[in-house]
Structures are given as structure tokens and as C-alpha cells.
Motif scaffolding. Structure first.
Motif, PDB file in Angstrom:
ATOM      1  N   ASP A 271       0.807  -1.221   0.000  1.00 19.77           N
ATOM      2  CA  ASP A 271       0.000   0.000   0.000  1.00 19.77           C
ATOM      3  C   ASP A 271       0.837   1.265   0.000  1.00 19.77           C
ATOM      4  O   ASP A 271       0.312   2.373   0.107  1.00 19.77           O
ATOM      5  N   GLY A 272       2.164   1.128  -0.123  1.00 16.49           N
ATOM      6  CA  GLY A 272       3.049   2.289  -0.184  1.00 16.49           C
ATOM      7  C   GLY A 272       3.647   2.712   1.138  1.00 16.49           C
ATOM      8  O   GLY A 272       4.577   3.525   1.168  1.00 16.49           O
ATOM      9  N   ARG A 273       3.150   2.176   2.244  1.00 14.44           N
ATOM     10  CA  ARG A 273       3.727   2.532   3.544  1.00 14.44           C
ATOM     11  C   ARG A 273       5.145   1.990   3.642  1.00 14.44           C
ATOM     12  O   ARG A 273       5.444   0.906   3.158  1.00 14.44           O
ATOM     13  N   MET A 274       5.992   2.743   4.324  1.00 14.74           N
ATOM     14  CA  MET A 274       7.386   2.348   4.462  1.00 14.74           C
ATOM     15  C   MET A 274       7.759   2.180   5.924  1.00 14.74           C
ATOM     16  O   MET A 274       7.417   3.010   6.771  1.00 14.74           O
ATOM     17  N   PHE A 275       8.472   1.073   6.197  1.00 12.27           N
ATOM     18  CA  PHE A 275       8.873   0.700   7.551  1.00 12.27           C
ATOM     19  C   PHE A 275      10.343   0.300   7.551  1.00 12.27           C
ATOM     20  O   PHE A 275      10.887  -0.076   6.505  1.00 12.27           O
ATOM     21  N   PRO A 276      10.991   0.325   8.720  1.00 10.74           N
ATOM     22  CA  PRO A 276      12.337  -0.250   8.788  1.00 10.74           C
ATOM     23  C   PRO A 276      12.252  -1.755   8.532  1.00 10.74           C
ATOM     24  O   PRO A 276      11.266  -2.398   8.897  1.00 10.74           O
ATOM     25  N   VAL A 277      13.280  -2.315   7.887  1.00 10.39           N
ATOM     26  CA  VAL A 277      13.242  -3.748   7.572  1.00 10.39           C
ATOM     27  C   VAL A 277      13.188  -4.604   8.828  1.00 10.39           C
ATOM     28  O   VAL A 277      12.787  -5.763   8.785  1.00 10.39           O
ATOM     29  N   THR A 278      13.552  -4.035   9.955  1.00  9.20           N
ATOM     30  CA  THR A 278      13.483  -4.778  11.228  1.00  9.20           C
ATOM     31  C   THR A 278      12.061  -4.904  11.745  1.00  9.20           C
ATOM     32  O   THR A 278      11.798  -5.714  12.645  1.00  9.20           O
ATOM     33  N   ASP A 279      11.144  -4.100  11.193  1.00  6.46           N
ATOM     34  CA  ASP A 279       9.760  -4.053  11.686  1.00  6.46           C
ATOM     35  C   ASP A 279       9.695  -3.674  13.164  1.00  6.46           C
ATOM     36  O   ASP A 279       8.777  -4.083  13.888  1.00  6.46           O
ATOM     37  N   ARG A 280      10.637  -2.866  13.613  1.00  3.66           N
ATOM     38  CA  ARG A 280      10.676  -2.451  15.013  1.00  3.66           C
ATOM     39  C   ARG A 280      10.889  -0.937  15.084  1.00  3.66           C
ATOM     40  O   ARG A 280      11.851  -0.407  14.517  1.00  3.66           O
ATOM     41  N   SER A 281      10.002  -0.254  15.795  1.00  4.55           N
ATOM     42  CA  SER A 281      10.137   1.196  15.933  1.00  4.55           C
ATOM     43  C   SER A 281      11.402   1.579  16.698  1.00  4.55           C
ATOM     44  O   SER A 281      11.919   2.680  16.531  1.00  4.55           O
ATOM     45  N   GLU A 282      11.905   0.648  17.523  1.00  4.23           N
ATOM     46  CA  GLU A 282      13.137   0.938  18.266  1.00  4.23           C
ATOM     47  C   GLU A 282      14.302   1.226  17.327  1.00  4.23           C
ATOM     48  O   GLU A 282      15.238   1.948  17.679  1.00  4.23           O
ATOM     49  N   THR A 283      14.250   0.679  16.119  1.00  4.21           N
ATOM     50  CA  THR A 283      15.297   0.941  15.135  1.00  4.21           C
ATOM     51  C   THR A 283      15.357   2.436  14.806  1.00  4.21           C
ATOM     52  O   THR A 283      16.442   3.025  14.732  1.00  4.21           O
ATOM     53  N   ILE A 284      14.200   3.049  14.636  1.00  3.25           N
ATOM     54  CA  ILE A 284      14.133   4.474  14.327  1.00  3.25           C
ATOM     55  C   ILE A 284      14.482   5.300  15.562  1.00  3.25           C
ATOM     56  O   ILE A 284      15.215   6.299  15.473  1.00  3.25           O
ATOM     57  N   ILE A 285      13.965   4.891  16.714  1.00  2.00           N
ATOM     58  CA  ILE A 285      14.249   5.599  17.960  1.00  2.00           C
ATOM     59  C   ILE A 285      15.749   5.608  18.251  1.00  2.00           C
ATOM     60  O   ILE A 285      16.337   6.642  18.576  1.00  2.00           O
ATOM     61  N   ASN A 286      16.371   4.443  18.115  1.00  4.34           N
ATOM     62  CA  ASN A 286      17.807   4.352  18.380  1.00  4.34           C
ATOM     63  C   ASN A 286      18.611   5.184  17.391  1.00  4.34           C
ATOM     64  O   ASN A 286      19.600   5.835  17.763  1.00  4.34           O
ATOM     65  N   CYS A 287      18.179   5.187  16.127  1.00  5.51           N
ATOM     66  CA  CYS A 287      18.882   5.976  15.112  1.00  5.51           C
ATOM     67  C   CYS A 287      18.831   7.457  15.451  1.00  5.51           C
ATOM     68  O   CYS A 287      19.867   8.143  15.441  1.00  5.51           O
ATOM     69  N   LEU A 288      17.641   7.966  15.747  1.00  2.99           N
ATOM     70  CA  LEU A 288      17.495   9.388  16.054  1.00  2.99           C
ATOM     71  C   LEU A 288      18.220   9.752  17.351  1.00  2.99           C
ATOM     72  O   LEU A 288      18.873  10.799  17.438  1.00  2.99           O
ATOM     73  N   SER A 289      18.116   8.893  18.350  1.00  2.00           N
ATOM     74  CA  SER A 289      18.766   9.167  19.638  1.00  2.00           C
ATOM     75  C   SER A 289      20.283   9.195  19.485  1.00  2.00           C
ATOM     76  O   SER A 289      20.960  10.096  20.015  1.00  2.00           O
ATOM     77  N   ASN A 290      20.818   8.220  18.761  1.00  8.77           N
ATOM     78  CA  ASN A 290      22.276   8.169  18.566  1.00  8.77           C
ATOM     79  C   ASN A 290      22.762   9.352  17.741  1.00  8.77           C
ATOM     80  O   ASN A 290      23.812   9.941  18.031  1.00  8.77           O
ATOM     81  N   GLU A 291      21.993   9.706  16.717  1.00  5.31           N
ATOM     82  CA  GLU A 291      22.398  10.826  15.864  1.00  5.31           C
ATOM     83  C   GLU A 291      22.374  12.139  16.628  1.00  5.31           C
ATOM     84  O   GLU A 291      23.250  12.992  16.451  1.00  5.31           O
ATOM     85  N   ALA A 292      21.375  12.303  17.486  1.00  3.86           N
ATOM     86  CA  ALA A 292      21.315  13.518  18.295  1.00  3.86           C
ATOM     87  C   ALA A 292      22.519  13.601  19.231  1.00  3.86           C
ATOM     88  O   ALA A 292      23.131  14.668  19.382  1.00  3.86           O
ATOM     89  N   GLN A 293      22.857  12.480  19.824  1.00  2.55           N
ATOM     90  CA  GLN A 293      23.985  12.468  20.754  1.00  2.55           C
ATOM     91  C   GLN A 293      25.296  12.778  20.042  1.00  2.55           C
ATOM     92  O   GLN A 293      26.091  13.615  20.508  1.00  2.55           O
ATOM     93  N   THR A 294      25.539  12.127  18.906  1.00  2.00           N
ATOM     94  CA  THR A 294      26.792  12.350  18.194  1.00  2.00           C
ATOM     95  C   THR A 294      26.846  13.742  17.553  1.00  2.00           C
ATOM     96  O   THR A 294      27.939  14.247  17.269  1.00  2.00           O
ATOM     97  N   SER A 295      25.679  14.360  17.349  1.00  2.00           N
ATOM     98  CA  SER A 295      25.639  15.715  16.780  1.00  2.00           C
ATOM     99  C   SER A 295      25.845  16.785  17.841  1.00  2.00           C
ATOM    100  O   SER A 295      25.930  17.970  17.516  1.00  2.00           O
ATOM    101  N   GLY A 296      25.882  16.375  19.092  1.00  2.00           N
ATOM    102  CA  GLY A 296      26.089  17.337  20.170  1.00  2.00           C
ATOM    103  C   GLY A 296      24.821  17.972  20.709  1.00  2.00           C
ATOM    104  O   GLY A 296      24.879  18.956  21.459  1.00  2.00           O
TER     105      GLY A 296
END
Length: 415
Positions: free
Chosen positions: A107-132
Motif C-alpha cells: 500500500d506504499g507505507r514504508m517501515f524499517p526492515v526490522t519491523d521495530r520502531s526501536e530501530t528508528i528511535i535508536n537511530c534518532l537518539s544516537n544521531e542527536a547524541q553524536t551531533s552534540g
């Protein structure tokens, strides 16, 4: 180059998708400045966590901005320019560059291949931390004072204050923020729910809860609004993508009617009345000895077919050979036009969205800066923008936050 202590401070209000993305974009684009991310609770990215049944519907596979804006009942026109700068293809690339691969469903919806929202949460959290980015939890906003152009004092619910030179509001449609923004001069379009399901207490289909129909056409009689798509029967009425999209486009009309209106369903939207009649007559010729109630047509679920036969006034034990012309016309009408009375709504929890928010004409969509209050920026659902279900509201968050992040420190060339 100025010394670090002379550089500017950005405060981002709201630890959701738009807040994180805006803070990261700003920190990455202008690394000499201080970026604070304030969240009123102990947990960030809570909506990301529950989106898509815990899988996180990141975006939608629609890559033409002119088509993409058609999925926004409010704000589509204003997003046309921003989507030419940052659209779903850019979102996919942004996450892929950080090791997160997205997949596209039918139907066009896009998800992480892991099918886990934690994948997105961890990505954003880690990126924020490394960005200062400096994350401040349990830092709710009590009031905002602009002491001069591009200088603000934030009074917090914990009794502290924060001073900043730039301010990005990314709170979502949290009601408490709007009186604060009104004091800064902004007009607020009244909030009403956007994505919700229909309560139909006297529906003849309540015992079909959990049954889905792959494609129906639903329309609101009073407004004439129509949507086509899958439908889900619930124990309180109707849900599914077709209903949720219809609720988004009809949000204000249904609110004005106190969520009491007529909804009409066409169960076979890919066929005209004449085609339906001819196909039923073909059944009469080729399946003459079969019971109508036990011989579903048009790919409809067996339980639904039996119900529609009954609502048409036919016995499910009637054989096709005995189908009279009146029976035929009654069944055609039921397939083409089933009327139900909506008597309320139920919020769709995973995709809770409102329409309303900061008036769009008061925002410069080239920068996401307020036209009334220099140094004040907006991103996400705090604005009077809302999309239908399917990843469109997150895309609004990614796009507007990215543009804000790119713009916030642009004029400070000497820092």
C-alpha cells in the motif's frame, strides 16, 4: 570566527520526531552553535514508538511532490515547496546513510526492515547524541517571553528558566502550547480530531468485528466527500484506511455535525450498477442450483455476503435459479448503496492526529520561521497541517524540521 561562548543557542521544544529531526539538522548544519532539546516527560519519541503497530510507518513511497501534497487535507499547498527540497526519497536516504534500511509494503507505507520502531528511535537518539544535541528531560514549558528580537526566555514547569537566541516549536498538537503562542502574536486555528473511526451502535455488521474488505467506496452524504480503500469492521462500527482517510478529509464537517451523519458504502466500487446486475444474472445461469447465501460473489468475505443478502430481503437459502427480478434489483442496490448512521467517533490511537494549529499564512515555508516573531520557528503537527494515515504525518515532520534546521542559523555567517 567567534569564540564558542559568543555563538548562539537554539532551544527545540518537543522530543518527538520533528523535534529530534530539527535539532539534528540544525546541529549538523551549523556545528558551532549550542542546540538544546527540551522534552516535558521522561520518555522521548513516544509517538514513533507506537506508530504502525510498533513498527513505525516512517514515510510513504510517493516521490512526486505534486502527488504527495494530495494526501494532506490541510497544508498540502504550503508543503509543495518544502517537498521539492526534502521529500520521502530524501528521508529514505537520510536513514540509509545511518544504517537504517526502509522497505515498502503493497500500500506504499514504508517501515524499517526490522519491523521495530526501536530501530528508528535508536537511530534518532544516537544521531542527536553524536551531533552534540543536549537532551533535557522533564523540561516542560510554562511560558515564553521574547525579551528582544531573536532572544527568548523560557519559563519551565520545573521552576527553571532557559535563555536562547532561536526557538523551534515541535510539540505536536499539544493544547497547552497554543495559548503560549497566542501571546507571541500567532493566530491558532481551532483543533479538532482528524483520524478517527466511526461509531455505529445500530450497525447490522457489529458481529463481523475483525473482518476486512479489500476495497470499498465510502462517502459522507452531507458533504459528498468520498474515499476508496480497505475497510475493517469493529465491534463499535467501522475502521480501516478508507474510513480513516474519510475522517481526515471530513474532520471539520463531522465535528460541526457532532459526529452524527450518514455514511454510504459501495461494496463493489470497481463495477457499475449495470455490471453488478449482469454478473449476478450470470451467477443465476451458471450456479442455478446453489444457495445464494452460500455462494459469495465479487470476492466479498462470506460472512459479509450473507449479511448483504439478508439486508436485501433475501433468504440465504434461496437458490440462484429462484432469484426474481425484484430480488435482483434489491441485491444490486444493497451492494451499491448500504446506508449507515454514524453516531460518534473513536480516536485511532496509533495515529492520533488533529487538524488545526498555527495559522499557515503566518509562517515562511522557505525557512519555517514565524512571519510575526523573528527567531521563532515551527515544525510538524503544531502547524495547521495534517495528512491521512500511511506515513504522511511523519513526512511532514521530517520535511519541516529539516528545513527549519537548515535555516535557523543561516544568517549568522560570522559564527
Amino acid at each position: 570566527m567567534k569564540e564558542k561562548e559568543d555563538c548562539l543557542t537554539l532551544a527545540v521544544i518537543g522530543g518527538g520526531a520533528a523535534g529530534f529531526f530539527g535539532a539534528i539538522a540544525s546541529a549538523r548544519h551549523s556545528p558551532g552553535h549550542r542546540v538544546l532539546l527540551l522534552e516535558k516527560t521522561r520518555q522521548v519519541l513516544s509517538k514513533v514508538r507506537i506508530s504502525g503497530g510498533g513498527r513505525c510507518n516512517v514515510t510513504h513511497a510517493c516521490f512526486d511532490p505534486a502527488l504527495l501534497i494530495k494526501y494532506y487535507p490541510r497544508g498540502g499547498k504550503e508543503l509543495r515547496g518544502p517537498f521539492s527540497r526534502f521529500q520521502p526519497r530524501d528521508t529514505i536516504q537520510w536513514f540509509e546513510n545511518r544504517g537504517v534500511i526502509l522497505k515498502t509494503e503493497e500500500d506504499g507505507r514504508m517501515f524499517p526492515v526490522t519491523d521495530r520502531s526501536e530501530t528508528i528511535i535508536n537511530c534518532l537518539s544516537n544521531e542527536a547524541q553524536t551531533s552534540g544535541v543536549e537532551l533535557l528531560l522533564e523540561h516542560g514549558i510554562e511560558s515564553i517571553r521574547q525579551i528582544r528580537p531573536q532572544r527568548f526566555i523560557l519559563d519551565l514547569t520545573n521552576g527553571q528558566t532557559v535563555e536562547c537566541d532561536r526557538l523551534l516549536i515541535a510539540t505536536g498538537s499539544t493544547p497547552k502550547i497554543y495559548p503560549i503562542l497566542e501571546k507571541l502574536g500567532h493566530a491558532i486555528v481551532p483543533l479538532v480530531p482528524s483520524l478517527f473511526t466511526f461509531n455505529i451502535p445500530d450497525s447490522p455488521f457489529l458481529d463481523l468485528s475483525g473482518v476486512t474488505v479489500s476495497s470499498v467506496l465510502v462517502h459522507l452524504s452531507q458533504s459528498g466527500l468520498k474515499q476508496k480503500g480497505p475497510l475493517l469492521f469493529t465491534h463499535w462500527g467501522l475502521s480501516g484506511p478508507a474510513i480513516l482517510k474519510l475522517s481526515a478529509w471530513g474532520a471539520r464537517e463531522m465535528h460541526a455535525a457532532d459526529y452524527r451523519t450518514e455514511v454510504v458504502i459501495n461494496w463493489v466500487p470497481d463495477h457499475s450498477k449495470e455490471e453488478i446486475q449482469q454478473l449476478l444474472l450470470e451467477n443465476k445461469r451458471t450456479s442455478a442450483g446453489k444457495l445464494i447465501g452460500g455462494d459469495p460473489s465479487f470476492g466479498l468475505p462470506k460472512q459479509l455476503w450473507k449479511k448483504l443478502v439478508h439486508l436485501a430481503g433475501l433468504s440465504e437459502n434461496l437458490r440462484w435459479s429462484a432469484l426474481s427480478n425484484k430480488n435482483l434489483q434489491d441485491l444490486v442496490r444493497q451492494l451499491y448503496f448500504t446506508s449507515l448512521n454514524v453516531k460518534g467517533k473513536t480516536t485511532y490511537k496509533q495515529e492520533f492526529v488533529t487538524c488545526g494549529g498555527v495559522a499557515l499564512e503566518e509562517v515562511n515555508f522557505k525557512t519555517m520561521e514565524s512571519r510575526l516573531c523573528p527567531g521563532l520557528y515551527f515544525a510538524g503537527e503544531v502547524l495547521n497541517i495534517d495528512g491521512v494515515t500511511g506515513g504522511f504525518n511523519f513526512q511532514n515532520a521530517w520535511t519541516t524540521a529539516w528545513i527549519a534546521g537548515q535555516s535557523i542559523f543561516e544568517i549568522c555567517d560570522t559564527c
